[in-house]
Design a protein around this motif. Sequence first.
Motif, PDB file in Angstrom:
ATOM      1  N   UNK B 203       0.969  -1.016   0.080  1.00  0.00           N
ATOM      2  CA  UNK B 203       0.029   0.034   0.014  1.00  0.00           C
ATOM      3  C   UNK B 203       0.748   1.441   0.083  1.00  0.00           C
ATOM      4  N   UNK B 204       0.453   2.289  -0.229  1.00  0.00           N
ATOM      5  CA  UNK B 204       0.844   3.601  -0.276  1.00  0.00           C
ATOM      6  C   UNK B 204       1.449   3.841   1.251  1.00  0.00           C
ATOM      7  N   UNK B 205       0.767   3.425   2.378  1.00  0.00           N
ATOM      8  CA  UNK B 205       1.224   3.668   3.666  1.00  0.00           C
ATOM      9  C   UNK B 205       2.567   2.757   3.783  1.00  0.00           C
ATOM     10  N   UNK B 206       2.677   1.422   3.348  1.00  0.00           N
ATOM     11  CA  UNK B 206       3.957   0.764   3.372  1.00  0.00           C
ATOM     12  C   UNK B 206       4.944   1.426   2.640  1.00  0.00           C
ATOM     13  N   UNK B 207       4.655   1.953   1.371  1.00  0.00           N
ATOM     14  CA  UNK B 207       5.820   2.572   0.648  1.00  0.00           C
ATOM     15  C   UNK B 207       6.219   3.852   1.520  1.00  0.00           C
ATOM     16  N   UNK B 208       5.340   4.666   2.019  1.00  0.00           N
ATOM     17  CA  UNK B 208       5.958   5.930   2.831  1.00  0.00           C
ATOM     18  C   UNK B 208       6.766   5.539   3.804  1.00  0.00           C
ATOM     19  N   UNK B 209       6.468   4.580   4.688  1.00  0.00           N
ATOM     20  CA  UNK B 209       6.999   4.120   5.826  1.00  0.00           C
ATOM     21  C   UNK B 209       8.418   3.521   5.405  1.00  0.00           C
ATOM     22  N   UNK B 210       8.452   2.938   4.289  1.00  0.00           N
ATOM     23  CA  UNK B 210      10.018   2.302   3.989  1.00  0.00           C
ATOM     24  C   UNK B 210      10.656   3.222   3.476  1.00  0.00           C
ATOM     25  N   UNK B 211      10.033   4.229   2.790  1.00  0.00           N
ATOM     26  CA  UNK B 211      10.955   5.384   2.294  1.00  0.00           C
ATOM     27  C   UNK B 211      11.416   6.124   3.354  1.00  0.00           C
ATOM     28  N   UNK B 212      10.596   6.521   4.396  1.00  0.00           N
ATOM     29  CA  UNK B 212      10.858   7.562   5.531  1.00  0.00           C
ATOM     30  C   UNK B 212      12.375   6.676   6.085  1.00  0.00           C
ATOM     31  N   UNK B 213      12.253   5.199   6.348  1.00  0.00           N
ATOM     32  CA  UNK B 213      13.180   4.475   6.831  1.00  0.00           C
ATOM     33  C   UNK B 213      14.557   4.906   6.183  1.00  0.00           C
ATOM     34  N   UNK B 214      14.496   4.772   4.795  1.00  0.00           N
ATOM     35  CA  UNK B 214      15.783   4.802   3.823  1.00  0.00           C
ATOM     36  C   UNK B 214      16.264   6.068   4.153  1.00  0.00           C
ATOM     37  N   UNK B 215      15.214   7.134   4.054  1.00  0.00           N
ATOM     38  CA  UNK B 215      15.889   8.628   4.282  1.00  0.00           C
ATOM     39  C   UNK B 215      16.747   8.746   5.811  1.00  0.00           C
ATOM     40  N   UNK B 216      15.967   7.936   6.850  1.00  0.00           N
ATOM     41  CA  UNK B 216      16.601   8.066   7.881  1.00  0.00           C
ATOM     42  C   UNK B 216      18.144   7.695   7.932  1.00  0.00           C
TER      43      UNK B 216
END
Lengths: 245, 347
Positions: B203-216
Amino acid sequence: MPSILGRGPATRGLPRPGLEVLVMESTELLAHYLQTSAVIQLVRATPEGLVTECNQAFAAALGVPRSELIGRPIWGWLVDPDAQRLRERIFTGEPGLFPQRINLSDAQQHPYTLEALLSLDSQGFALIGEPALSKEHALRNELLLLNNEFAVLTRENARQNKDLRKAQSELERVYDELKSSHWHLKKIQEVLPICMICGKVRTEEATWDDLIHYFKQNSDFLSHSYCPECLARVEADLEPKEEAP
Amino acid sequence: MDSLPILDRLEMGHRLRRLRTELAQTLAERWRARQQDLSAAPGEPVSRAFDEDAGEHLDFLAGAVEGGSLAAFEEYARWKSRVLASRALPAADLVQDFEDMEAWLEARLPSTGKEAVTRALRAGAQAAAEADTEIPGIPAGLSPLQAVQEQFLRVILRGERREATRLSLEALQAGHSIPDLYIEVFQESQYELGRLWESNQITVAEEHMATAVTQSVLARLYPHIEPTSPPQGNMVVTGVEGEMHQIGAHMVSDLFEARGWSVRFLGTNVPRAGVVQALAEHDADLLGISATMLFSVPNVVELVHAVRQKFGNARPRILVGGATFRLAPRLAGELGVESCVGDLRQI
Ligand code: B12
Ligand SMILES: [Zn+2]
């Protein structure tokens, strides 16, 4: 085609702010439409605002049979946030999209407000329903922006720290240099321990060194020159000698 | 499209985007006519996101025209049909939409450039009709970091920030370089997220979360960057207005930093005035511009223009990169800027 990854490119993937969650238990069908599609046409009307077509679900939500709605003016349902501007646009015939609210009531006669867009073109009006945006959706997008900003700030912070650390180590190096030359200066300013017999001096390492050698090693601050006697001698040496006949 | 000057293409793009509302209505009317007014049948789910679809079609059509690339619109057609197919929506609508658009636009566009629009729409219809539902992936087994990459992806999909950081630091300690880690682990995982979303597996939510982790994780690795070359000068990196994809620009910032540049990273969706100001403040020798979406073309053009107008043509040098420039490969040359669309480790 359901909305994917938020809204379409019109809002560049971000939801329009200010849309509220719409819960319509008693009018399942309209709710269903609005949940599954991004935008759906609810009503079409003539330039005078008389209904020519109406979505079945919307009629059901209004609680009026669809056939009775045809030919009736749409103004009654609209809560226009900017009526004056809308009317001006209608008279100039300039196309556009206008946010509208529609007051409806559900089967229990509880009032609720539907967010919609009134779209104006040469053929008249279309009333377009916006999807019900969940709070979660709005929060998610907010979080996304914050997260982007956070990544930038964290990096900038680390970069400035790095620059700061670089400047700090340079400072330390200069300081060490300064400290050691200061040590020498102080030593020479103090009385030099010198042997009464052979004239050697005591070094920092507590060894005894030849005076000249010691100065050669430790006296960056001394410059070179001649005393008057030696100068005279050097000049005499340099004078062209009488060639022996 | 090949012969049309860039100013004419931008003008056409602008014209196309303005037709959104009208086109949405037209598509809706034609579609409903074909469905024999299904909205009359209660209980039938007969909605289609016409406004959104019209906007998307026009945005990508305009972007392809502006970027001077027929292939870019074909790429959109293939992508959109894969997205539809994975959500069990009829891809046939797409071909029909493009045909409807061609007929409807016929009377609404000036003759200059209309040919380019028509050709793009036909190419798009063809590509959509022939589109494979299989998403092109990468051949497996090429990277020594592949195991780390697979593990990393699993971890970010679970939102485990610490574990993702730990994995990355461990790879560095094992002797892998920052550039290898960035490209083979982070970029590859992000691209895979895109494929998973496209094929409706996350889902979009999963993509957002994963992307946020990569950014951190990126932020945590910054202090580990040791420049391998002598100082090269000052650089500013930014994404254009309207562009939300930020990780590419972030990685570029760090990779140039590792090459000896002093890089200030502004993030994305930065207003032009902000970029100009940062260039002055940082006394930049080089500006990196990142764009992912095809609809970013006009904002790229405007940013380049604003920078040139303020600082002249010589300095800062401008380097562009990101998917937009892969899709529209002529653009950089036409704007008189340098571009990098290959593997960043090679430059
Ligand atoms: C994460 C993500 C998002 C996130 C981004 C969050 C963030 N903080 O960055 C969010 C949710 C915002 C998002 C939104 C959208 N997205 Co998105 N997204 C992605 C995803 C999965 C990963 C992007 C990423 O992180 N890539 C990793 C980086 C490292 O790769 P990169 O950007 O290519 O950068 C490298 C090079 O290109 C190059 N480079 C990049 N910039 C520069 C600059 C310079 C100067 C140089 C030299 C080099 C260079 O160097 C980098 C390192 O090698 C991609 C999938 C994909 N294939 O990219 C989809 C993807 C790009 N998104 C897509 C779509 C459709 C969208 C939306 C339109 C969805 C919607 N309907 O709302 C919106 C558009 C938003 C907008 N206005 O920009 C599609 C695009 C398809 C198409 N036809 O163009 C993709 C491909 C997903 C898919 N497979 O369907 N997305
Ligand atoms: Zn003397």
